[in-house]
Design an enzyme around this catalytic site. Structure first.
Site, mmCIF file in Angstrom:
data_model
loop_
_atom_site.group_PDB
_atom_site.id
_atom_site.type_symbol
_atom_site.label_atom_id
_atom_site.label_comp_id
_atom_site.label_asym_id
_atom_site.label_seq_id
_atom_site.Cartn_x
_atom_site.Cartn_y
_atom_site.Cartn_z
ATOM 1 N N CYS A 45 6.033 6.149 1.475
ATOM 2 C CA CYS A 45 5.958 5.924 3.043
ATOM 3 C C CYS A 45 7.221 5.265 3.491
ATOM 4 O O CYS A 45 7.992 4.686 2.850
ATOM 5 C CB CYS A 45 4.797 5.121 3.564
ATOM 6 S SG CYS A 45 4.627 3.530 3.187
ATOM 7 N N ALA B 132 0.969 -1.156 0.142
ATOM 8 C CA ALA B 132 0.001 0.072 0.094
ATOM 9 C C ALA B 132 0.746 1.297 -0.043
ATOM 10 O O ALA B 132 0.435 2.252 0.277
ATOM 11 C CB ALA B 132 -1.099 -0.045 1.318
ATOM 12 N N CYS B 133 2.205 0.958 -0.250
ATOM 13 C CA CYS B 133 3.096 2.256 -0.087
ATOM 14 C C CYS B 133 3.943 2.323 -0.924
ATOM 15 O O CYS B 133 4.624 1.788 -1.194
ATOM 16 C CB CYS B 133 3.955 1.751 1.509
ATOM 17 S SG CYS B 133 5.423 2.905 1.607
ATOM 18 N N GLY B 134 4.031 3.662 -1.570
ATOM 19 C CA GLY B 134 4.891 3.940 -2.598
ATOM 20 C C GLY B 134 6.098 4.879 -1.949
ATOM 21 O O GLY B 134 7.191 4.653 -2.265
ATOM 22 N N HIS C 106 1.003 1.374 -6.495
ATOM 23 C CA HIS C 106 2.596 1.786 -7.060
ATOM 24 C C HIS C 106 3.337 0.879 -7.701
ATOM 25 O O HIS C 106 4.064 1.078 -8.639
ATOM 26 C CB HIS C 106 3.364 2.583 -5.895
ATOM 27 C CG HIS C 106 3.734 1.546 -5.020
ATOM 28 N ND1 HIS C 106 3.161 1.066 -3.794
ATOM 29 C CD2 HIS C 106 4.981 0.905 -4.688
ATOM 30 C CE1 HIS C 106 3.660 0.163 -3.370
ATOM 31 N NE2 HIS C 106 4.734 0.006 -3.611
#
Length: 275
Positions: A120, A116-118, A190
């Site tokens: 972060c 869920a993290c590009g 991402h």
């Protein structure tokens, strides 16, 4: 190649009747991928196995670490194995071409990247803002509004893993006429963007002028930044935009379209490119 989907047992509850039905279910696989440049670990992200080489190249390009796919000589899956001794294909080793080197230091992160993290986990806000080499604002492409409205359906028609699982995002790179050059799916939005940029970059030099990045998810900061880094002048999202995505699109001169649900969409920056 690792599995893209897997089968698990699930119990479906009907609260009204109290019925419980057990049956198998197909779900998307999520596994870690470590990318190494030579022997040195670069990043680890949670992804759906498949198109790992596209993901590695796309990540290197959208992070500004490389400027072109031909700066990579070879890519290979390392022979890592699980506890049963079976290959996992969860490590990709990138060998740079002779004379090539990373153009900047890898982004400092405080944690591994999740699906869920590009961006972060980056050490600071300033570190998040990677500057594009391309004058995206100068791209004179004109896109018909009907093409924009039709892109989500065209993308949806090429999402076989979503059809089976309902659990992955998709990203596509299209021409200004609406022709999809490539589509990729992944549990991480991402990652899907990195995969599709990496796929197209293997046959076409950056910048990707006169193209449109279409995503099945919301328009977040990292999606717009990846578009800028690849020289893509327009982003079309099915979901909502974030404030930072709008700010970056305005600053970079990217046409940002969101809430794209035919026959309507909303434009947040550079509407002059639409006709």
């Amino acid at each position: 190649m690792g599995r893209v989907t897997t089968r698990v047992r699930r119990t479906r509850w009907d609260v009204g009747s109290g019925a419980q039905v057990e049956r198998p279910d197909t779900i998307a696989v999520e596994e870690p991928l470590e990318v190494r440049v030579g022997p040195d670990p670069l990043t680890t992200t949670m992804r759906t196995p498949g198109d790992d080489f596209d993901l590695a190249i796309g990540h290197l390009l959208t992070e500004g670490l490389l400027h072109a796919a031909d700066e990579v000589s070879t890519l290979m899956h390392c022979t890592d194995v699980d506890e049963d001794g079976s290959p996992t294909f969860n490590v990709v080793e990138v060998t740079l071409a002779p004379g090539a080197a990373l153009h900047r230091a890898p982004r400092e992160r405080t944690e591994s990247m999740t699906s869920a993290c590009g961006v972060c986990g980056s050490a600071s806000v300033d570190e998040v803002r990677t500057r594009s080499r391309f004058a995206v604002a100068d791209d004179g492409v004109v896109i018909d509004a009907g093409v924009v409205a039709a892109l989500p359906d065209a993308l949806r028609a090429r999402q076989p893993v979503f059809d089976r699982t309902g659990g992955v995002h998709a990203a596509g790179l299209a021409t200004a006429d609406g022709e999809l050059l490539a589509v990729r799916e992944d549990v991480g939005r991402h990652n899907a963007v990195d995969k599709v940029i990496g796929a197209v970059a293997r046959g076409r030099e950056l910048p990707f002028t006169a193209t449109v990045l279409v995503v099945s998810a919301r328009a977040s900061f990292e999606i717009v930044q990846k578009a800028a880094m690849a020289g893509v002048p327009a982003v079309v999202a099915v979901g909502a935009p974030s404030s930072l995505a709008v700010e970056l699109a305005t600053e970079a001169g990217i046409t940002l379209v969101a809430f794209t649900r035919p026959p309507r969409f909303s434009v947040y920056s550079r509407p002059d490119r639409l006709s």
